[in-house]
Design an enzyme around this catalytic site. Structure first.
Site, PDB file in Angstrom:
ATOM      1  N   PHE A 123       0.857  -1.186   0.000  1.00  0.00           N
ATOM      2  CA  PHE A 123       0.000   0.000   0.000  1.00  0.00           C
ATOM      3  C   PHE A 123       0.902   1.247   0.000  1.00  0.00           C
ATOM      4  O   PHE A 123       1.842   1.321   0.800  1.00  0.00           O
ATOM      5  CB  PHE A 123      -0.916  -0.018   1.222  1.00  0.00           C
ATOM      6  CG  PHE A 123      -1.953   1.055   1.199  1.00  0.00           C
ATOM      7  CD1 PHE A 123      -3.074   0.938   0.393  1.00  0.00           C
ATOM      8  CD2 PHE A 123      -1.807   2.194   1.969  1.00  0.00           C
ATOM      9  CE1 PHE A 123      -4.042   1.937   0.363  1.00  0.00           C
ATOM     10  CE2 PHE A 123      -2.769   3.196   1.946  1.00  0.00           C
ATOM     11  CZ  PHE A 123      -3.887   3.061   1.142  1.00  0.00           C
ATOM     12  N   ASP A 193       0.728  -4.780   8.867  1.00  0.00           N
ATOM     13  CA  ASP A 193      -0.361  -3.842   8.610  1.00  0.00           C
ATOM     14  C   ASP A 193      -1.614  -4.685   8.373  1.00  0.00           C
ATOM     15  O   ASP A 193      -1.684  -5.458   7.419  1.00  0.00           O
ATOM     16  CB  ASP A 193      -0.049  -2.963   7.395  1.00  0.00           C
ATOM     17  CG  ASP A 193      -1.097  -1.870   7.183  1.00  0.00           C
ATOM     18  OD1 ASP A 193      -2.266  -2.098   7.565  1.00  0.00           O
ATOM     19  OD2 ASP A 193      -0.756  -0.806   6.640  1.00  0.00           O
ATOM     20  N   TYR A 218     -11.705   2.345   9.701  1.00  0.00           N
ATOM     21  CA  TYR A 218     -12.848   2.750   8.867  1.00  0.00           C
ATOM     22  C   TYR A 218     -13.192   1.752   7.781  1.00  0.00           C
ATOM     23  O   TYR A 218     -14.086   1.991   6.986  1.00  0.00           O
ATOM     24  CB  TYR A 218     -12.625   4.138   8.260  1.00  0.00           C
ATOM     25  CG  TYR A 218     -11.312   4.346   7.527  1.00  0.00           C
ATOM     26  CD1 TYR A 218     -11.138   3.872   6.240  1.00  0.00           C
ATOM     27  CD2 TYR A 218     -10.258   5.023   8.127  1.00  0.00           C
ATOM     28  CE1 TYR A 218      -9.939   4.062   5.567  1.00  0.00           C
ATOM     29  CE2 TYR A 218      -9.059   5.215   7.471  1.00  0.00           C
ATOM     30  CZ  TYR A 218      -8.898   4.732   6.187  1.00  0.00           C
ATOM     31  OH  TYR A 218      -7.710   4.914   5.531  1.00  0.00           O
ATOM     32  N   LYS A 219     -12.462   0.629   7.706  1.00  0.00           N
ATOM     33  CA  LYS A 219     -12.763  -0.366   6.676  1.00  0.00           C
ATOM     34  C   LYS A 219     -13.755  -1.385   7.242  1.00  0.00           C
ATOM     35  O   LYS A 219     -14.910  -1.045   7.461  1.00  0.00           O
ATOM     36  CB  LYS A 219     -11.454  -0.990   6.175  1.00  0.00           C
ATOM     37  CG  LYS A 219     -10.633   0.043   5.387  1.00  0.00           C
ATOM     38  CD  LYS A 219      -9.243  -0.413   5.014  1.00  0.00           C
ATOM     39  CE  LYS A 219      -8.560   0.665   4.175  1.00  0.00           C
ATOM     40  NZ  LYS A 219      -7.105   0.588   4.202  1.00  0.00           N
ATOM     41  N   ARG A 363     -12.153  -3.847  -8.108  1.00  0.00           N
ATOM     42  CA  ARG A 363     -12.086  -4.455  -6.775  1.00  0.00           C
ATOM     43  C   ARG A 363     -13.470  -4.430  -6.118  1.00  0.00           C
ATOM     44  O   ARG A 363     -14.157  -3.409  -6.144  1.00  0.00           O
ATOM     45  CB  ARG A 363     -11.083  -3.669  -5.931  1.00  0.00           C
ATOM     46  CG  ARG A 363     -10.801  -4.284  -4.585  1.00  0.00           C
ATOM     47  CD  ARG A 363      -9.731  -3.502  -3.843  1.00  0.00           C
ATOM     48  NE  ARG A 363     -10.241  -2.221  -3.357  1.00  0.00           N
ATOM     49  CZ  ARG A 363      -9.660  -1.495  -2.407  1.00  0.00           C
ATOM     50  NH1 ARG A 363      -8.527  -1.896  -1.859  1.00  0.00           N
ATOM     51  NH2 ARG A 363     -10.168  -0.349  -2.027  1.00  0.00           N
TER      52      ARG A 363
HETATM   53  C1  LIG Z   1      -6.365   1.726   4.143  1.00  0.00           C
HETATM   54  C2  LIG Z   1      -4.923   1.463   4.399  1.00  0.00           C
HETATM   55  C3  LIG Z   1      -4.134   2.409   5.058  1.00  0.00           C
HETATM   56  C4  LIG Z   1      -4.752   3.723   5.439  1.00  0.00           C
HETATM   57  O1  LIG Z   1      -3.898   4.602   6.021  1.00  0.00           O
HETATM   58  P1  LIG Z   1      -4.474   5.989   6.547  1.00  0.00           P
HETATM   59  O2  LIG Z   1      -3.404   6.525   7.372  1.00  0.00           O
HETATM   60  O3  LIG Z   1      -5.751   5.707   7.258  1.00  0.00           O
HETATM   61  O4  LIG Z   1      -4.779   6.837   5.356  1.00  0.00           O
HETATM   62  C5  LIG Z   1      -2.819   2.089   5.333  1.00  0.00           C
HETATM   63  N1  LIG Z   1      -2.292   0.906   4.950  1.00  0.00           N
HETATM   64  C6  LIG Z   1      -3.037  -0.022   4.290  1.00  0.00           C
HETATM   65  C7  LIG Z   1      -2.435  -1.318   3.900  1.00  0.00           C
HETATM   66  C8  LIG Z   1      -4.359   0.242   3.993  1.00  0.00           C
HETATM   67  O5  LIG Z   1      -5.092  -0.645   3.342  1.00  0.00           O
END
Ligand SMILES: *Cc1c(COP(=O)(O)O)cnc(C)c1O
Length: 390
Positions: A123, A193, A218-219, A363
């Site tokens: 990511f 992560d 938030y997911k 997706r």
């Molecule tokens: C959604 C996501 C993030 C989000 O990071 P934010 O700091 O909330 O913007 C980070 N890493 C991964 C792998 C994600 O899927």
């Protein structure tokens, strides 16, 4: 699967009643809960109470009536989703910020090890943050390599291996115990992560013997847009790791107002500034909304929804880039298509909300809390129509 067969399966689904717990607009099939979870009904009432009573009526007294200890309280509620002890998780800041804290902490933990190893194509924020973190520690470097080269890249110079458990694009899942063991064999730490895993697939940080982790609120946890993230540090490391963003809220005695910083006990030190209480309250309501549900039941239904969607994709000649083996993926399915951007635009116009990931990925999040078999079959029909006109 026909629509009638799908409806019959929905009628027999033990999770079917859960949909009522969420606000979902008419005419929408929401396949993007892996990016922004929908609004739980309980959150509306909880936010009203937080704003009108806790803030409006109780004013500053609320800090002593549950606000101040909300990061550890909510972390404790989250712990069961990641196989952690309640005293190993805290909720604070964003996933990105928490990653920064942990990478710098891991590098400083053993100055003889200077390399952060991660996966190319991880990511973006994870790599961007790692780049920024190594720039803050003299001599530190980031080495991002393709998945096939990871095992070899982990060596006696590796300070920390930074892996995203479920890949945001492909849904590929790392074997957490095996990669944790690989890092430890080289004497390195591992930081997971869990953004696309938490609330989606079973995670057991304790059993895997992981060192530290971060993840998103938030997911799949439905904590609201920009919800606070979480941070995990295994009990055995808690006294030896320091938060580089040392703010007063992580101080051993925040209201002692002393000049020198003294790290707080346990996970408290990972706090930095004042918690954003409206957002904290929404995350807590999201967690409370699913507190009675088991991840095994969710994951089993998600796997079954995947199989239905994968079958539709096969029939349409789409290239599925997600692993067919449920044990090797998360809770979303992705297809590669040269016109992915335009196709997703038309799907969304037709009420089937998934998302497009650059350059060619369609997706779809398969969130069993509020998605049924009939939703998948109907989404497949719309997808077939959109592809016919492509
Ligand atoms: C959604 C996501 C993030 C989000 O990071 P934010 O700091 O909330 O913007 C980070 N890493 C991964 C792998 C994600 O899927």
């Amino acid at each position: 699967m026909t629509l009638d067969e799908a409806r019959a399966r929905d009628a027999a689904d033990p999770l079917r009643g859960l949909r009522e717990r969420f606000v979902l607009p008419e005419g929408v099939i929401y396949l993007d809960g892996n990016s922004l979870g929908p609004l739980p009904r309980a959150t509306v009432a909880a936010q009203t109470d937080l704003i009108e009573r806790q803030w409006g009526a109780r004013l500053i007294r609320s800090w002593g009536e549950g606000w101040m200890d909300s990061p550890s309280r909510i972390g404790g509620k989250l712990a069961r989703w990641i196989g952690a002890g309640a005293d190993e998780v805290i909720v604070a800041d964003s996933t990105s910020t928490n990653l920064f804290k942990l990478i710098v902490a891991a590098l400083r933990h053993d100055p003889t090890r200077t390399v952060v190893v991660s996966e190319a194509g991880n990511f973006p924020s994870d790599l961007h943050i790692a780049e920024g973190a190594v720039a803050c520690v003299p001599g530190a470097t980031l080495r991002a390599v393709p998945r096939e080269a990871l095992a070899e890249a982990i060596d006696d110079r590796t300070a920390v291996v930074l892996l995203t458990h479920v890949h945001y694009k492909t849904s590929q899942r790392f074997d957490m115990p095996a990669w944790t063991k690989r890092a430890h064999e080289a004497g390195a730490l591992i930081c997971w992560d869990l953004s696309h895993s938490t609330g989606a697939v079973p995670v057991d940080l304790t059993q895997a013997n992981a060192d530290c982790a971060v993840g998103c609120g938030y997911k799949f946890l439905n904590g609201g847009p920009g919800a606070p993230a979480f941070l995990y540090v295994a009990k055995r490391h808690q006294a030896g790791f320091d938060n580089p963003i040392s703010g007063w809220m992580g101080h051993a005695d925040p209201f002692g107002f002393a000049d020198p910083y003294e790290a707080g006990p346990g996970m408290e030190r990972w706090r930095t500034g004042t918690p954003a209480m409206l957002a904290m309250g929404a995350l807590e309501a999201g967690l409370d909304s699913i507190a009675d549900i088991s991840i095994e039941v969710l994951a089993a239904k998600s796997a079954a929804l995947f199989d239905v969607f994968a079958g539709i994709g096969d029939a349409l000649g789409l290239e599925c880039v997600s692993p067919r083996d449920a044990g090797q993926r998360g809770s979303h399915i992705s297809f590669r298509h040269a016109d992915a951007r335009a196709i997703m635009g038309r799907l969304i116009d037709a009420g089937v909300i998934g998302d497009f990931r650059d350059p060619d990925i369609l997706r779809f999040g398969l969130t069993p809390l509020y998605i049924g078999y009939a939703d998948i079959v109907r989404a497949g029909e719309v997808l077939a129509q959109v592809l016919r006109h492509d």
